[in-house]
Design a protein around this motif. Structure first.
Motif, mmCIF file in Angstrom:
data_model
loop_
_atom_site.group_PDB
_atom_site.id
_atom_site.type_symbol
_atom_site.label_atom_id
_atom_site.label_comp_id
_atom_site.label_asym_id
_atom_site.label_seq_id
_atom_site.Cartn_x
_atom_site.Cartn_y
_atom_site.Cartn_z
ATOM 1 N N ASN A 42 0.890 -1.184 -0.013
ATOM 2 C CA ASN A 42 0.044 0.041 -0.090
ATOM 3 C C ASN A 42 0.710 1.269 0.088
ATOM 4 O OD1 ASN A 42 -2.665 -1.057 0.112
ATOM 5 N ND2 ASN A 42 -2.124 -1.605 2.079
ATOM 6 N N VAL A 43 0.431 2.135 -0.616
ATOM 7 C CA VAL A 43 1.005 3.471 -0.750
ATOM 8 C C VAL A 43 0.353 4.708 -0.575
ATOM 9 C CG1 VAL A 43 2.726 5.102 -2.140
ATOM 10 C CG2 VAL A 43 2.766 2.583 -2.416
ATOM 11 N N LYS A 44 0.621 5.430 0.547
ATOM 12 C CA LYS A 44 -0.364 6.470 0.754
ATOM 13 C C LYS A 44 0.536 7.549 1.246
ATOM 14 C CE LYS A 44 -4.286 8.254 3.408
ATOM 15 N NZ LYS A 44 -5.423 8.271 4.098
ATOM 16 N N ASP A 45 0.698 8.909 0.562
ATOM 17 C CA ASP A 45 1.122 10.093 0.712
ATOM 18 C C ASP A 45 0.279 11.136 0.690
ATOM 19 O OD1 ASP A 45 3.107 11.784 0.661
ATOM 20 O OD2 ASP A 45 3.865 11.759 -1.409
ATOM 21 N N ASP A 46 -0.073 11.784 1.809
ATOM 22 C CA ASP A 46 -0.947 12.830 2.086
ATOM 23 C C ASP A 46 -0.294 14.033 1.326
ATOM 24 O OD1 ASP A 46 -2.810 11.290 3.403
ATOM 25 O OD2 ASP A 46 -1.898 11.653 5.343
ATOM 26 N N TYR A 47 0.827 14.184 1.408
ATOM 27 C CA TYR A 47 1.597 15.386 0.840
ATOM 28 C C TYR A 47 1.084 15.603 -0.822
ATOM 29 C CZ TYR A 47 5.326 18.683 0.099
ATOM 30 O OH TYR A 47 6.013 19.962 -0.673
ATOM 31 N N SER A 48 1.334 14.490 -1.424
ATOM 32 C CA SER A 48 1.114 14.663 -3.069
ATOM 33 C C SER A 48 -0.244 14.124 -3.204
ATOM 34 C CB SER A 48 2.185 13.597 -3.990
ATOM 35 O OG SER A 48 2.039 12.473 -3.259
ATOM 36 N N GLY A 49 -1.136 13.605 -2.275
ATOM 37 C CA GLY A 49 -2.230 12.872 -2.491
ATOM 38 C C GLY A 49 -2.389 11.568 -3.280
#
Length: 143
Positions: A42-49
């Motif tokens: 899973n990949v989740k990056d709030d900075y880039s969405g």
């Protein structure tokens, strides 16, 4: 007329030659046995969405898995699949949420890019000593 008569025996000979099976034995084929595996990420990056993931497992014959991604229109797409040598690849695609289309388009990333080039100072350091020549060169010829 003679052309038609001579063409018919030629076509019969070619047809018989193509109908005879080849005399050489067929090459043996190698089928690699299935290899069981299991993975997930899973990949989740709030900075880039960014938000996506994938998981899959196999018993060596059938592969089952799913992957998901957050789409730019605000929906979440999930694909569940199963694949084997009999049914092939069978996928079920689902969408969650309602598509949103804003009136203004632009980059969803809101950070300010920083310059990657940083200039060096303009001064040149000077040595703390004054080098002296250790020998006096003599000319190798006399005019």
């Amino acid at each position: 007329m003679t052309f038609k008569v001579s063409l018919v025996p030629l076509l019969m000979i070619v047809g018989v030659a193509l109908a005879v099976p080849p005399s050489y034995p067929p090459q043996p084929t190698y089928k690699q046995p299935g290899m069981p595996h299991n993975f997930a990420y899973n990949v989740k990056d709030d900075y880039s969405g960014t938000n996506f993931g994938h998981s899959e497992n196999s018993d060596g014959n059938t592969v089952r898995g799913s992957y998901n991604v957050d789409l730019p229109d605000g929906r979440k797409q999930t694909v569940k699949y199963e694949a084997d040598h009999y049914k092939g690849y069978v996928a079920n695609v689902e969408f969650q949420g309602e598509a949103q289309y804003p009136h203004q388009y632009g980059s969803p990333v809101t950070y300010k890019p920083q310059p990657s080039y940083h200039p060096q100072p303009t001064y040149q350091p000077q040595p703390s000593y004054q080098p002296q020549p250790s020998y006096q060169p003599q000319p190798s010829y006399h005019p």
